[in-house]
Design a protein around this motif. Structure first.
Motif, PDB file in Angstrom:
ATOM      1  N   MET A 168       0.819  -1.210   0.000  1.00  0.00           N
ATOM      2  CA  MET A 168       0.000   0.000   0.000  1.00  0.00           C
ATOM      3  C   MET A 168       0.851   1.258   0.000  1.00  0.00           C
ATOM      4  N   PHE A 169       1.883   1.287   0.833  1.00  0.00           N
ATOM      5  CA  PHE A 169       2.651   2.519   0.998  1.00  0.00           C
ATOM      6  C   PHE A 169       3.794   2.660  -0.003  1.00  0.00           C
ATOM      7  N   LYS A 170       3.871   1.751  -0.966  1.00  0.00           N
ATOM      8  CA  LYS A 170       4.704   1.969  -2.141  1.00  0.00           C
ATOM      9  C   LYS A 170       3.906   2.675  -3.235  1.00  0.00           C
ATOM     10  N   ASN A 171       2.610   2.838  -3.008  1.00  0.00           N
ATOM     11  CA  ASN A 171       1.716   3.471  -3.975  1.00  0.00           C
ATOM     12  C   ASN A 171       1.763   4.988  -3.780  1.00  0.00           C
ATOM     13  N   VAL A 172       2.237   5.722  -4.806  1.00  0.00           N
ATOM     14  CA  VAL A 172       2.434   7.166  -4.652  1.00  0.00           C
ATOM     15  C   VAL A 172       1.111   7.920  -4.508  1.00  0.00           C
ATOM     16  N   LEU A 173       0.021   7.362  -5.021  1.00  0.00           N
ATOM     17  CA  LEU A 173      -1.273   8.009  -4.823  1.00  0.00           C
ATOM     18  C   LEU A 173      -1.631   8.036  -3.342  1.00  0.00           C
ATOM     19  N   ILE A 174      -1.377   6.934  -2.670  1.00  0.00           N
ATOM     20  CA  ILE A 174      -1.648   6.857  -1.234  1.00  0.00           C
ATOM     21  C   ILE A 174      -0.731   7.817  -0.473  1.00  0.00           C
ATOM     22  N   LEU A 175       0.525   7.919  -0.896  1.00  0.00           N
ATOM     23  CA  LEU A 175       1.458   8.839  -0.237  1.00  0.00           C
ATOM     24  C   LEU A 175       1.010  10.290  -0.415  1.00  0.00           C
ATOM     25  N   GLY A 176       0.540  10.650  -1.607  1.00  0.00           N
ATOM     26  CA  GLY A 176       0.036  12.000  -1.843  1.00  0.00           C
ATOM     27  C   GLY A 176      -1.152  12.318  -0.956  1.00  0.00           C
ATOM     28  N   ILE A 177      -2.065  11.361  -0.835  1.00  0.00           N
ATOM     29  CA  ILE A 177      -3.236  11.532   0.020  1.00  0.00           C
ATOM     30  C   ILE A 177      -2.807  11.680   1.486  1.00  0.00           C
ATOM     31  N   ALA A 178      -1.883  10.827   1.934  1.00  0.00           N
ATOM     32  CA  ALA A 178      -1.420  10.861   3.326  1.00  0.00           C
ATOM     33  C   ALA A 178      -0.758  12.198   3.654  1.00  0.00           C
ATOM     34  N   LEU A 179       0.067  12.716   2.738  1.00  0.00           N
ATOM     35  CA  LEU A 179       0.712  14.014   2.964  1.00  0.00           C
ATOM     36  C   LEU A 179      -0.317  15.142   2.987  1.00  0.00           C
ATOM     37  N   GLY A 180      -1.344  15.030   2.157  1.00  0.00           N
ATOM     38  CA  GLY A 180      -2.418  16.025   2.172  1.00  0.00           C
ATOM     39  C   GLY A 180      -3.122  16.063   3.512  1.00  0.00           C
ATOM     40  N   PHE A 181      -3.416  14.897   4.065  1.00  0.00           N
ATOM     41  CA  PHE A 181      -4.030  14.833   5.397  1.00  0.00           C
ATOM     42  C   PHE A 181      -3.104  15.432   6.454  1.00  0.00           C
ATOM     43  N   LEU A 182      -1.807  15.148   6.340  1.00  0.00           N
ATOM     44  CA  LEU A 182      -0.840  15.663   7.307  1.00  0.00           C
ATOM     45  C   LEU A 182      -0.853  17.191   7.323  1.00  0.00           C
ATOM     46  N   VAL A 183      -0.842  17.811   6.140  1.00  0.00           N
ATOM     47  CA  VAL A 183      -0.873  19.267   6.055  1.00  0.00           C
ATOM     48  C   VAL A 183      -2.201  19.803   6.570  1.00  0.00           C
ATOM     49  N   ASN A 184      -3.300  19.176   6.186  1.00  0.00           N
ATOM     50  CA  ASN A 184      -4.631  19.649   6.575  1.00  0.00           C
ATOM     51  C   ASN A 184      -4.819  19.590   8.088  1.00  0.00           C
ATOM     52  N   LEU A 185      -4.506  18.452   8.675  1.00  0.00           N
ATOM     53  CA  LEU A 185      -4.770  18.256  10.099  1.00  0.00           C
ATOM     54  C   LEU A 185      -3.785  18.990  10.997  1.00  0.00           C
ATOM     55  N   SER A 186      -2.576  19.254  10.493  1.00  0.00           N
ATOM     56  CA  SER A 186      -1.563  19.930  11.301  1.00  0.00           C
ATOM     57  C   SER A 186      -1.728  21.441  11.287  1.00  0.00           C
ATOM     58  N   GLY A 187      -2.527  21.952  10.344  1.00  0.00           N
ATOM     59  CA  GLY A 187      -2.698  23.396  10.239  1.00  0.00           C
ATOM     60  C   GLY A 187      -1.575  24.081   9.490  1.00  0.00           C
ATOM     61  N   LEU A 188      -0.676  23.311   8.882  1.00  0.00           N
ATOM     62  CA  LEU A 188       0.392  23.904   8.088  1.00  0.00           C
ATOM     63  C   LEU A 188      -0.194  24.579   6.852  1.00  0.00           C
ATOM     64  N   TRP A 189       0.516  25.555   6.317  1.00  0.00           N
ATOM     65  CA  TRP A 189       0.044  26.217   5.112  1.00  0.00           C
ATOM     66  C   TRP A 189       1.050  25.993   3.988  1.00  0.00           C
ATOM     67  N   ILE A 190       0.534  25.995   2.770  1.00  0.00           N
ATOM     68  CA  ILE A 190       1.385  25.801   1.593  1.00  0.00           C
ATOM     69  C   ILE A 190       1.856  27.174   1.117  1.00  0.00           C
ATOM     70  N   PRO A 191       3.172  27.444   1.055  1.00  0.00           N
ATOM     71  CA  PRO A 191       3.664  28.745   0.561  1.00  0.00           C
ATOM     72  C   PRO A 191       3.092  29.054  -0.820  1.00  0.00           C
ATOM     73  N   GLN A 192       2.866  30.337  -1.091  1.00  0.00           N
ATOM     74  CA  GLN A 192       2.209  30.738  -2.330  1.00  0.00           C
ATOM     75  C   GLN A 192       2.952  30.257  -3.564  1.00  0.00           C
ATOM     76  N   ALA A 193       4.282  30.375  -3.557  1.00  0.00           N
ATOM     77  CA  ALA A 193       5.058  29.947  -4.733  1.00  0.00           C
ATOM     78  C   ALA A 193       4.889  28.451  -4.985  1.00  0.00           C
ATOM     79  N   VAL A 194       4.872  27.665  -3.899  1.00  0.00           N
ATOM     80  CA  VAL A 194       4.681  26.220  -4.021  1.00  0.00           C
ATOM     81  C   VAL A 194       3.270  25.922  -4.523  1.00  0.00           C
ATOM     82  N   ASP A 195       2.295  26.658  -3.989  1.00  0.00           N
ATOM     83  CA  ASP A 195       0.905  26.450  -4.396  1.00  0.00           C
ATOM     84  C   ASP A 195       0.720  26.768  -5.878  1.00  0.00           C
ATOM     85  N   GLU A 196       1.366  27.843  -6.355  1.00  0.00           N
ATOM     86  CA  GLU A 196       1.278  28.194  -7.771  1.00  0.00           C
ATOM     87  C   GLU A 196       1.929  27.113  -8.638  1.00  0.00           C
TER      88      GLU A 196
END
Length: 310
Positions: A168-196
């Motif tokens: 499961m965790f060799k699947n990059v789709l799952i890794l992308g989803i997991a990192l998204g949850f990490l950012v969302n739940l931690s309250g971190l923000w994505i820098p504007q340049a990175v977001d663009e």
């Protein structure tokens, strides 16, 4: 109504068809298509999923009724696929699991997202992203677990669990989803340049993936096992959305989430169905041909479900 449905469905399949024709006529080689698929599956779509989950309003989108409706239907289709493969077509158990996985894994990213977006607008994809967030973990978790149990190499329960999590965790789709949850739940923000930068990549993700899907389908030929393939297509395109419709109606899922659930359930088996079959070397011809035939059949069946959904 007919013209509006054509306007929703036809552009998606024209892009798939363009990839198919370009590859079939030799303008794109298999290596070119592999490169496009590698870009989308291993980079662009994980970026899309990461950003979507990172910025998603979790309290509004993760309605338990939506997830129960969709994934109960998916798990039921997995069981129906295995049972039919065993009882009707007399396949061995490992083939049955691979065939069940074809009935389980709908193409929620490459087909579900663009069709829902064209039908209801980019602001109505909340349900899609909620489903996608659990789609790969749920489907791979269920499929790999059952396959490892069926294979029963005597490795024991702990080894089976390790095998499941490793795959499961060799699947990059799952890794992308997991990192998204990490950012969302931690309250971190994505820098504007990175977001663009993410936005630039994301805009290329779905059209490139659809074009590459057309190129990939050139490699497949609908040969042999036609009754089994027809069975998989019927389960994927009609039974799964019917189950989700029934359960979603009973649970009173709100309309925008309900539409997303039914449309995602109505999609053809995803390319991951073939990846799973190829990973275990079981029922590969059924998986490949099911992806090809069901994707083509989607033109009619999705039109039907959009009509029913109004």
């Amino acid at each position: 109504m007919f013209q509006s449905l054509i306007d929703v469905i036809l552009p998606v399949f024209l892009v798939i068809g363009a990839g198919y024709v370009a590859t079939r006529r030799g303008y794109f080689q298999a290596s070119h298509v592999d490169g496009l698929m590698k870009f989308t599956q291993s980079f662009a779509i994980p970026c899309l999923l990461f950003r979507a989950i990172a910025t998603l309003d979790l309290s509004a989108s993760f309605d338990p009724r939506l997830l129960i409706s969709f994934y109960t239907g998916a798990a039921t289709c997995f069981c129906l696929g295995m049972a039919g493969a065993r009882l009707i077509f007399k396949r061995d158990w490992e083939d049955c699991v691979a065939i069940g996985f074809c009935c389980l894994f709908s193409n929620s990213v490459l087909l579900g997202l663009p069709i829902t977006e064209r039908a209801y607008g980019a602001d109505n994809l909340t349900g899609n992203y909620a489903i996608i967030a659990f789609h790969s973990p749920f489907c791979y978790g269920l499929g790999i677990t059952v396959m490892e149990i069926v294979r029963n190499k005597g490795a024991g329960g702990i080894a089976t669990v390790k095998s499941v999590f490793s795959a499961m965790f060799k699947n990059v789709l799952i890794l992308g989803i997991a990192l998204g949850f990490l950012v969302n739940l931690s309250g971190l923000w994505i820098p504007q340049a990175v977001d663009e930068a993410l936005s630039l990549v994301i805009r290329a993700a779905l059209p490139t993936a659809l074009f590459a899907l057309g190129g990939v389908l050139v490699q497949y030929r609908p040969e042999g096992d036609l009754r089994t393939i027809g069975f998989v297509c019927a389960i994927s395109l009609m039974v799964h959305p019917a189950l989700v419709w029934s359960m979603g109606s009973a649970l009173k899922v709100q309309p925008d989430l309900f539409r997303s659930a039914v449309l995602n359930a109505a999609m053809a088996p995803g390319f991951n169905a073939y990846i799973f079959a190829n990973m275990y070397g079981r029922a590969k011809r059924v998986a490949a041909s099911s992806v090809l035939i069901a994707t083509g059949s989607c033109i009619l069946t999705v039109w039907l479900w959009l009509l029913i959904l109004g």
